[in-house]
Scaffold this motif. Structure first.
Motif, mmCIF file in Angstrom:
data_model
loop_
_atom_site.group_PDB
_atom_site.id
_atom_site.type_symbol
_atom_site.label_atom_id
_atom_site.label_comp_id
_atom_site.label_asym_id
_atom_site.label_seq_id
_atom_site.Cartn_x
_atom_site.Cartn_y
_atom_site.Cartn_z
ATOM 1 N N TYR A 102 0.094 0.679 6.337
ATOM 2 C CA TYR A 102 0.779 -0.501 6.859
ATOM 3 C C TYR A 102 0.214 -0.884 8.220
ATOM 4 C CZ TYR A 102 3.420 2.986 9.558
ATOM 5 O OH TYR A 102 3.782 4.016 10.390
ATOM 6 N N TRP A 103 0.309 -2.170 8.535
ATOM 7 C CA TRP A 103 -0.176 -2.688 9.798
ATOM 8 C C TRP A 103 0.492 -4.035 10.051
ATOM 9 C CZ3 TRP A 103 -2.609 -2.967 5.177
ATOM 10 C CH2 TRP A 103 -3.081 -4.214 4.742
ATOM 11 N N SER A 104 0.287 -4.581 11.234
ATOM 12 C CA SER A 104 0.843 -5.899 11.535
ATOM 13 C C SER A 104 -0.037 -6.620 12.542
ATOM 14 C CB SER A 104 2.277 -5.787 12.057
ATOM 15 O OG SER A 104 2.322 -5.038 13.253
ATOM 16 N N ASN A 105 0.050 -7.963 12.524
ATOM 17 C CA ASN A 105 -0.582 -8.775 13.566
ATOM 18 C C ASN A 105 0.525 -9.479 14.341
ATOM 19 O OD1 ASN A 105 0.204 -10.954 11.939
ATOM 20 N ND2 ASN A 105 -1.824 -11.148 11.002
ATOM 21 N N GLU A 106 0.186 -10.534 15.052
ATOM 22 C CA GLU A 106 1.190 -11.194 15.880
ATOM 23 C C GLU A 106 2.276 -11.901 15.078
ATOM 24 O OE1 GLU A 106 -2.017 -11.390 16.219
ATOM 25 O OE2 GLU A 106 -2.502 -10.690 18.247
ATOM 26 N N THR A 107 1.989 -12.215 13.807
ATOM 27 C CA THR A 107 2.915 -13.049 13.031
ATOM 28 C C THR A 107 3.427 -12.419 11.732
ATOM 29 O OG1 THR A 107 1.002 -14.136 11.979
ATOM 30 C CG2 THR A 107 1.948 -15.193 13.933
ATOM 31 N N HIS A 108 2.739 -11.395 11.226
ATOM 32 C CA HIS A 108 3.104 -10.847 9.921
ATOM 33 C C HIS A 108 2.952 -9.322 9.902
ATOM 34 C CE1 HIS A 108 2.137 -15.059 8.965
ATOM 35 N NE2 HIS A 108 2.968 -14.936 7.948
ATOM 36 N N ALA A 109 3.743 -8.693 9.026
ATOM 37 C CA ALA A 109 3.617 -7.258 8.751
ATOM 38 C C ALA A 109 3.134 -7.092 7.311
ATOM 39 C CB ALA A 109 4.949 -6.556 8.954
ATOM 40 N N PHE A 110 2.276 -6.111 7.093
ATOM 41 C CA PHE A 110 1.648 -5.895 5.797
ATOM 42 C C PHE A 110 1.832 -4.443 5.375
ATOM 43 C CE2 PHE A 110 -0.583 -9.044 8.253
ATOM 44 C CZ PHE A 110 -0.927 -10.066 7.373
ATOM 45 N N MET A 111 1.884 -4.222 4.078
ATOM 46 C CA MET A 111 1.841 -2.855 3.558
ATOM 47 C C MET A 111 1.177 -2.845 2.192
ATOM 48 S SD MET A 111 5.823 -2.150 2.419
ATOM 49 C CE MET A 111 5.487 -0.584 1.599
ATOM 50 N N LEU A 112 0.385 -1.817 1.952
ATOM 51 C CA LEU A 112 -0.233 -1.578 0.651
ATOM 52 C C LEU A 112 0.331 -0.262 0.146
ATOM 53 C CD1 LEU A 112 -2.421 -2.756 -1.314
ATOM 54 C CD2 LEU A 112 -4.043 -1.201 -0.210
ATOM 55 N N ILE A 113 0.908 -0.265 -1.051
ATOM 56 C CA ILE A 113 1.646 0.899 -1.529
ATOM 57 C C ILE A 113 1.271 1.221 -2.975
ATOM 58 C CG2 ILE A 113 3.586 -0.627 -2.120
ATOM 59 C CD1 ILE A 113 5.446 1.776 -1.616
ATOM 60 N N GLY A 114 1.121 2.506 -3.273
ATOM 61 C CA GLY A 114 0.801 2.923 -4.632
ATOM 62 C C GLY A 114 0.605 4.427 -4.699
ATOM 63 N N ARG A 115 0.216 4.898 -5.868
ATOM 64 C CA ARG A 115 0.024 6.337 -6.073
ATOM 65 C C ARG A 115 -1.429 6.767 -5.902
ATOM 66 N NH1 ARG A 115 4.243 4.844 -9.409
ATOM 67 N NH2 ARG A 115 6.134 6.107 -9.122
ATOM 68 N N ILE A 116 -2.255 5.890 -5.445
ATOM 69 C CA ILE A 116 -3.644 6.226 -5.159
ATOM 70 C C ILE A 116 -3.680 7.274 -4.034
ATOM 71 C CG2 ILE A 116 -5.730 5.272 -4.069
ATOM 72 C CD1 ILE A 116 -5.448 2.827 -5.714
ATOM 73 N N PRO A 117 -4.615 8.235 -4.093
ATOM 74 C CA PRO A 117 -4.706 9.242 -3.028
ATOM 75 C C PRO A 117 -4.826 8.600 -1.652
ATOM 76 C CG PRO A 117 -6.064 9.888 -4.888
ATOM 77 C CD PRO A 117 -5.558 8.504 -5.191
ATOM 78 N N ALA A 118 -4.329 9.307 -0.653
ATOM 79 C CA ALA A 118 -4.202 8.763 0.694
ATOM 80 C C ALA A 118 -5.531 8.268 1.265
ATOM 81 C CB ALA A 118 -3.586 9.818 1.615
ATOM 82 N N ASP A 119 -6.614 9.036 1.078
ATOM 83 C CA ASP A 119 -7.893 8.620 1.668
ATOM 84 C C ASP A 119 -8.398 7.327 1.033
ATOM 85 O OD1 ASP A 119 -8.339 9.834 -0.778
ATOM 86 O OD2 ASP A 119 -10.092 10.969 -0.139
ATOM 87 N N ARG A 120 -8.209 7.193 -0.282
ATOM 88 C CA ARG A 120 -8.615 5.959 -0.968
ATOM 89 C C ARG A 120 -7.707 4.799 -0.562
ATOM 90 N NH1 ARG A 120 -12.045 2.342 -2.608
ATOM 91 N NH2 ARG A 120 -11.656 1.426 -4.666
#
Length: 267
Positions: A235-253
């Motif tokens: 997860y990350w954010s900029n000045e206007t939006h927050a984002f997240m990418l979620i799934g069962r893929i291994p952490a490094d990938r």
């Protein structure tokens, strides 16, 4: 067992939210909420979540065994409310939880009722809170949830354009693509009265993945990694939006995928 310290179930917590408990039982739960952080967080989630599960699970709902579900729902007994002025929208919250359990047994998910609360339990971290809500419903996804052909590029672009107006972004299929992972759909949900975009993908090896976006004024935050409900989240954010990418893929990938899509969305 001393029931004073028994962790309340979701049914008990929603009954507490709706004022359906006796004064003694309500006081017991309030004491637990004040002492136990995990119970307080669960109460906060139940009180504030407003994601339309019906949209997210529309493909399964269309094929649901309606007659079997209606029979199961009809068998759930009604429970009277002890709050005389409770509205019809909230008087049957316990019955709703029973209906949700019945629908999952039947192989589908049904619309999540919008929950209101008469008292305030302030969130410690807005961004953490919405990620917890997303993880709760993404954990219900299976490969069958996202079965079907990959939409053509023009269909993808049209779905993404529907998100742009609400979020104030300009998304393209190229900007949100994940290498080796199929784009499945983009739809608009809602969290705490704010638009929440979900872009769903299907990885052939690990199953469903979602890129989710909400408006946020919490400020810029560098990418970080966490685990929720057995899923990896970057997860990350900029000045206007927050984002997240979620799934069962291994952490490094997952970190690689998240950093890649973050760079393209920032370009």
């Amino acid at each position: 067992m001393n029931t004073k310290h028994t962790i309340p179930s979701d049914e008990d917590l929603t009954a507490f939210i709706d004022g359906e408990l006796t004064a003694e039982e309500a006081a017991r739960i309030e004491a637990i909420v004040n002492e136990d952080e995990s119970t307080a967080e669960r109460l906060e989630f139940l009180a504030r979540a407003s994601l339309p599960f019906k949209q997210a699970f529309a493909p399964l709902l269309a094929e649901a065994p309606r007659q079997k579900l209606e029979t199961m729902l009809a068998a759930i007994p009604a429970e009277p409310s002890t709050k005389s002025n409770a509205t019809a929208a909230f008087a049957g919250r316990r019955r709703f939880l029973g209906a949700l359990a019945a629908s999952l047994v039947a192989g589908i998910a049904i619309d999540r009722a919008v929950i209101g609360i008469g008292r305030s339990f302030s969130a410690k971290d807005e961004n953490s809170e919405w990620r917890a809500v997303v993880a709760d419903y993404i954990s219900l996804y299976t490969p069958e949830t996202l079965a079907g052909p990959v939409p053509e590029r023009d269909v993808q672009a049209a779905q993404l354009a529907g998100l742009d107006e609400k979020l104030g972004l300009s998304l393209s299929p190229e900007a949100v693509s994940l290498p080796g992972i199929d784009f499945k759909r983009a739809l608009m949900l809602q969290y705490d009265g704010k638009p929440l975009a979900q872009i769903a993908y299907l990885d052939p090896e690990t199953g469903p993945i979602a890129l989710c976006i909400v408006k946020s004024d919490a400020g810029r935050k560098a990418p970080d990694l966490e685990s929720r409900k057995g899923l990896n989240v970057i997860y990350w954010s900029n000045e206007t939006h927050a984002f997240m990418l979620i799934g069962r893929i291994p952490a490094d990938r997952m970190q690689e995928l998240g950093e890649d899509v973050r760079r393209r969305l920032s370009a």
